[in-house]
Design an enzyme around this catalytic site. Structure first.
Site, PDB file in Angstrom:
ATOM      1  N   ARG A  38      24.143  37.884  19.086  1.00 28.18           N
ATOM      2  CA  ARG A  38      23.755  37.187  18.130  1.00 28.18           C
ATOM      3  C   ARG A  38      24.362  35.538  17.959  1.00 28.18           C
ATOM      4  NH1 ARG A  38      23.070  41.567  13.374  1.00 28.18           N
ATOM      5  NH2 ARG A  38      20.907  42.573  14.219  1.00 28.18           N
ATOM      6  N   ARG A  42      20.818  32.577  13.480  1.00 28.73           N
ATOM      7  CA  ARG A  42      20.964  32.534  11.979  1.00 28.73           C
ATOM      8  C   ARG A  42      22.254  31.848  11.679  1.00 28.73           C
ATOM      9  NH1 ARG A  42      21.144  38.908  10.350  1.00 28.73           N
ATOM     10  NH2 ARG A  42      22.919  39.348  11.640  1.00 28.73           N
ATOM     11  N   ARG A  51      13.565  26.745  12.969  1.00 32.24           N
ATOM     12  CA  ARG A  51      12.798  27.896  12.929  1.00 32.24           C
ATOM     13  C   ARG A  51      12.276  27.858  11.307  1.00 32.24           C
ATOM     14  NH1 ARG A  51      13.969  33.130  12.865  1.00 32.24           N
ATOM     15  NH2 ARG A  51      12.210  33.111  11.330  1.00 32.24           N
ATOM     16  N   ASP A  87      13.565  39.585  19.904  1.00 32.35           N
ATOM     17  CA  ASP A  87      13.930  40.575  19.042  1.00 32.35           C
ATOM     18  C   ASP A  87      13.602  42.064  19.701  1.00 32.35           C
ATOM     19  OD1 ASP A  87      14.557  41.170  16.141  1.00 32.35           O
ATOM     20  OD2 ASP A  87      13.343  42.789  16.877  1.00 32.35           O
ATOM     21  N   TYR A 162      13.035  53.140  14.580  1.00 31.21           N
ATOM     22  CA  TYR A 162      12.337  52.253  13.878  1.00 31.21           C
ATOM     23  C   TYR A 162      10.922  52.745  13.741  1.00 31.21           C
ATOM     24  CZ  TYR A 162      15.781  48.277  13.651  1.00 31.21           C
ATOM     25  OH  TYR A 162      16.778  47.549  13.439  1.00 31.21           O
TER      26      TYR A 162
END
Length: 355
Positions: A38, A42, A51, A87, A162
């Site tokens: 990562r 973010r 973004r 992702d 998921y």
């Protein structure tokens, strides 16, 4: 020809002699290579800026945006490898699964997959489904030059969790109910997902990935016996499908201290280790013939420079006898991490381990 192959009689490609690929191949390195899970995203203000107003899954389908985001941490931190910005649910979206990534929640599936009839929704993935991936890799490999680009995908178990749960889960009760209650359906589900995952990795490798990482984020919820019986065959199928390309294959999961040997057995060349197991002990569990990746606790980055350096020295000392070591965090960069702490960490590892 993959980006890291150096076939007999030909000159090595740009990334072949990089510290990252040398470490993955368990060869001597000029310094311990560093990258962060990562690292693109973010925690970076430049990421938040580009973004802004763009939903996550849409951002993954814009090649120029993906390239910019992937390059941001390489420019800022001086890491030894880039990891493709995407992702793990992108291939599922690409084949038509109705899902979205909700801020603060994660991937949410509109209609969970829990019956044999539901399997029909999981069609094969083709390169035409993800042309934006090929385009983005082309942009990136030209820009990165000698810096390796890591491709990645979600492992069959984590994708299944998921799909079956309908979103993130603390206890994985629906997933485990299916795994224990209908093992034949479970095996077919994971086998189908292994094919999709392998196809997604092949697209990335053929577009220029120097290595690939399989993320099995939730597999730490299983016992070793359950992993061997119910997950290992599918993960092995993924790794075997890409074995002929000659790129290093990395396998990582969270809370997998009891599974480390099995993660390697599935076919990984490099086993990722979270922060719960020291690297020298992880090496004992994994056994010879594998490099290791890890394993600073991401929360340590909030403790100040001296604490970060102390914990980093402990990790480097534990890794001193390893056949190959790629320095990383034991999980992804946390959203509120100070980017400067990551830049200092990469520089510290490089300086401390310079040979």
């Amino acid at each position: 020809m993959s980006a890291n192959q150096s076939p007999a009689g030909q000159q090595p490609t740009a990334t072949y002699d990089s510290a990252f690929l040398k470490a993955c191949r368990r060869e001597p390195v000029p310094h311990t290579p560093v990258w962060f899970m990562r690292q693109a995203g973010r925690s970076l203000p430049e990421y938040l800026k580009v973004r802004e107003g763009i939903p996550m899954l849409e951002s993954c389908t814009r090649p120029e945006l993906v390239a910019e985001i992937t390059l941001q941490p390489v420019r800022r931190h001086g890491v030894d490898a880039a990891i493709y910005f995407s992702d793990i649910v992108v291939p599922l979206k690409a084949i038509g699964i109705d899902l979205d990534i909700k801020p603060g929640v994660g991937p949410v599936v509109a209609d969970p997959i829990r019956t044999r009839a539901d399997l029909a929704r999981l069609r094969d993935l083709t390169p035409e489904d993800v042309t934006y991936v090929t385009e983005a890799f082309g942009l990136l490999t030209r820009e990165l030059g000698a810096t390796p680009l890591i491709g990645f995908a979600g492992a069959p178990f984590t994708l299944a969790s998921y799909l079956v749960e309908g979103g993130p889960s603390r206890n994985h009760e629906h997933t485990k109910a299916l795994m224990y209650g209908d093992p034949e359906l479970w095996a077919d589900l994971l086998d189908r997902l292994a094919g999709i995952t392998a196809a997604f990795l092949k697209v990335q490798i053929e577009a220029g990935a120097s290595a690939v990482q399989l993320f099995d984020s939730w597999v730490g919820a299983l016992s070793p016996a359950d992993y061997r019986r119910s997950v290992l065959p599918a993960s092995r199928k993924v790794f075997e499908a890409v074995s002929g390309y000659g790129v290093p294959r990395i396998h990582f999961g969270v809370g997998t201290g009891e599974l480390l040997g099995l993660l390697g057995e599935a076919g990984a060349d490099v086993v990722g280790v979270d922060w719960r197991v020291p690297l020298d002990e992880a090496a004992r569990r994994v056994g010879p013939g594998k490099a290791l990746q890890g394993n600073l606790d991401p929360a340590v980055l909030f403790a100040g420079r001296e604490a970060v350096e102390t914990k980093t020295r402990e990790i480097l000392d534990a890794a001193a006898g390893l056949e190959g070591h790629v320095f990383n965090l034991g999980h992804g960069v946390l959203p509120t991490t100070d980017p400067d702490a990551l830049t200092r960490l990469a520089e510290y590892v490089h300086t401390r381990t310079a040979r």
